[in-house]
Design a protein around this motif. Structure first.
Motif, short mmCIF file in Angstrom:
data_model
loop_
_atom_site.label_atom_id
_atom_site.label_comp_id
_atom_site.label_asym_id
_atom_site.label_seq_id
_atom_site.Cartn_x
_atom_site.Cartn_y
_atom_site.Cartn_z
N MET A 1 0.69 -1.13 -0.19
CA MET A 1 -0.09 -0.18 0.08
C MET A 1 0.90 1.15 0.05
O MET A 1 1.69 1.40 0.84
N ASN A 2 0.68 2.02 -1.04
CA ASN A 2 1.47 2.94 -1.20
C ASN A 2 0.68 4.46 -1.05
O ASN A 2 -0.10 4.89 -1.63
N ILE A 3 0.90 5.39 -0.04
CA ILE A 3 0.28 6.66 0.40
C ILE A 3 1.04 7.71 -0.22
O ILE A 3 2.20 7.97 0.12
N SER A 4 0.33 8.40 -1.01
CA SER A 4 0.96 9.69 -1.59
C SER A 4 1.30 10.84 -0.35
O SER A 4 0.75 10.78 0.42
N PRO A 5 2.55 11.43 -0.47
CA PRO A 5 2.83 12.54 0.47
C PRO A 5 1.68 13.57 0.60
O PRO A 5 1.62 13.96 1.83
N VAL A 6 1.14 13.79 -0.38
CA VAL A 6 0.28 14.82 -0.41
C VAL A 6 -0.99 14.52 0.59
O VAL A 6 -1.54 15.33 1.44
N LEU A 7 -1.45 13.31 0.14
CA LEU A 7 -2.62 12.68 1.24
C LEU A 7 -2.25 12.65 2.50
O LEU A 7 -2.99 13.05 3.29
N LEU A 8 -0.98 12.10 2.81
CA LEU A 8 -0.65 12.12 4.21
C LEU A 8 -0.34 13.37 4.82
O LEU A 8 -0.83 13.73 5.90
N LEU A 9 0.02 14.54 4.16
CA LEU A 9 0.16 15.72 4.71
C LEU A 9 -1.03 16.39 4.88
O LEU A 9 -1.56 16.97 6.17
#
Length: 152
Positions: A1-9
């Motif tokens: 599962m790869n979470i984008s940095p923008v979504l995490l931010l």
């Protein structure tokens, strides 16, 4: 599962905002309930607070609101009642302090015409606006295209 940095931010910013806003939303409960001398005083108090609006909640009566200012104002109303003030004097005290807004049924006066007739005027203005749009479209119908004559 790869979470984008923008979504995490975004998730972290949302969590931070919720953590910051939570104390502002929290309400302090009233530590001591009101005590009435008799049933008549209690009935008058409940009738009076049902006619007054919470100045913070705006859509709840003073009797229904759980905001801290509503607790304080209920105590103030009871104190004024015990000082011998009648309902009109209690209401006037709150109007002097908070304005006509505090009354669920403000007096019909030049200063409150907007409260009484504003919604009707807005409804009429909206009806006139929609009527003009409909009339304009009736005068100038949309040009027919070849697609309008096709059967599905």
């Amino acid at each position: 599962m790869n979470i984008s940095p923008v979504l995490l931010l975004r998730a972290l910013l949302l969590a931070l905002l919720v953590a910051i806003a939570a104390p502002a939303v929290a309400q302090v409960s009233d530590p001591t309930p009101l005590r009435f001398r008799d049933d008549a005083e209690e009935a008058r108090f409940h009738r009076l607070t049902a006619e007054l609006r919470c100045v913070m909640c705006q859509n709840q009566s003073l009797a229904d609101s759980n905001a801290q200012i509503a607790h304080d104002l209920r105590r103030e109303v009871l104190d004024l009642m015990r000082q011998g003030k009648d309902d009109a004097q209690v209401k006037q005290f709150l109007v002097d302090r908070y304005g006509e807004f505090v009354l669920y049924k403000p007096e019909m006066a030049p200063g409150t015409y907007v409260l009484w007739f504003g919604p009707l005027l807005l409804l009429l203005a909206g009806g006139v606006w929609v009527g003009r749009i409909v009339a304009k479209r009736a005068k100038h119908p949309a040009p027919a295209t070849d697609d309008d004559n096709q059967e599905w």
